[in-house]
Design an enzyme around this catalytic site. Sequence first.
Site, PDB file in Angstrom:
ATOM      1  CE  LYS A   1     -11.621  -6.961  68.760  1.00 22.62           C
ATOM      2  NZ  LYS A   1     -12.585  -6.585  67.718  1.00 22.62           N
TER       3      LYS A   1
ATOM      4  CB  CYS B   1     -16.090 -11.778  85.527  1.00 23.22           C
ATOM      5  SG  CYS B   1     -14.712 -10.808  86.158  1.00 23.22           S
TER       6      CYS B   1
ATOM      7  CB  CYS C   1     -18.982 -13.285  88.626  1.00 22.42           C
ATOM      8  SG  CYS C   1     -18.668 -12.641  90.289  1.00 22.42           S
TER       9      CYS C   1
HETATM   10 FE1  FES Z   1     -15.200 -10.208  88.332  1.00 20.35          FE
HETATM   11 FE2  FES Z   1     -17.065 -10.942  90.038  1.00 20.35          FE
HETATM   12  S1  FES Z   1     -17.121  -9.322  88.652  1.00 20.35           S
HETATM   13  S2  FES Z   1     -15.152 -11.840  89.739  1.00 20.35           S
END
Ligand code: FES
Length: 123
Positions: free
Chosen positions: A70, A87, A98
């Site tokens: 996980k 991200c 991100c």
């Molecule tokens: Fe995954 Fe931007 S949301 S790289």
Amino acid sequence: MASPPFPPLPTLPTSAVSSGFRVSKEHLTTIVPVAVAAVLGTYLVRRYLSGGSSGPKGHVNLTVKKDSSKVVHSFDMEDIGSKAVYCRCWRSKKFPYCDGAHAKHNEETGDNVGPLIIKKKDA
Ligand code: FES
């Protein structure tokens, strides 16, 4: 003797006549499992042929810590600073942050994912 709190359930007739075709309980015990298997089989084949929901095996996470059962990240609010961009597409090379990889993913797949941005009100 007290009556049950609910009326008795209707019982299945021993046979039914429909368009001249006689269906018995014995036929139903065969037809119902076959129908359920056909519906389930159709669903599974369609899901397999479509490649699942996201990845080749239906996985969202294709590369991040695949040796772990996980993937969890935890941050203290005090340590985030004025702004953090996380991200949500699981394609970032800097995961859990991100790096803009979602744009390529969206272009290739037609998806519409983007990051989670957490910031202080005055930032
Ligand atoms: Fe995954 Fe931007 S949301 S790289």
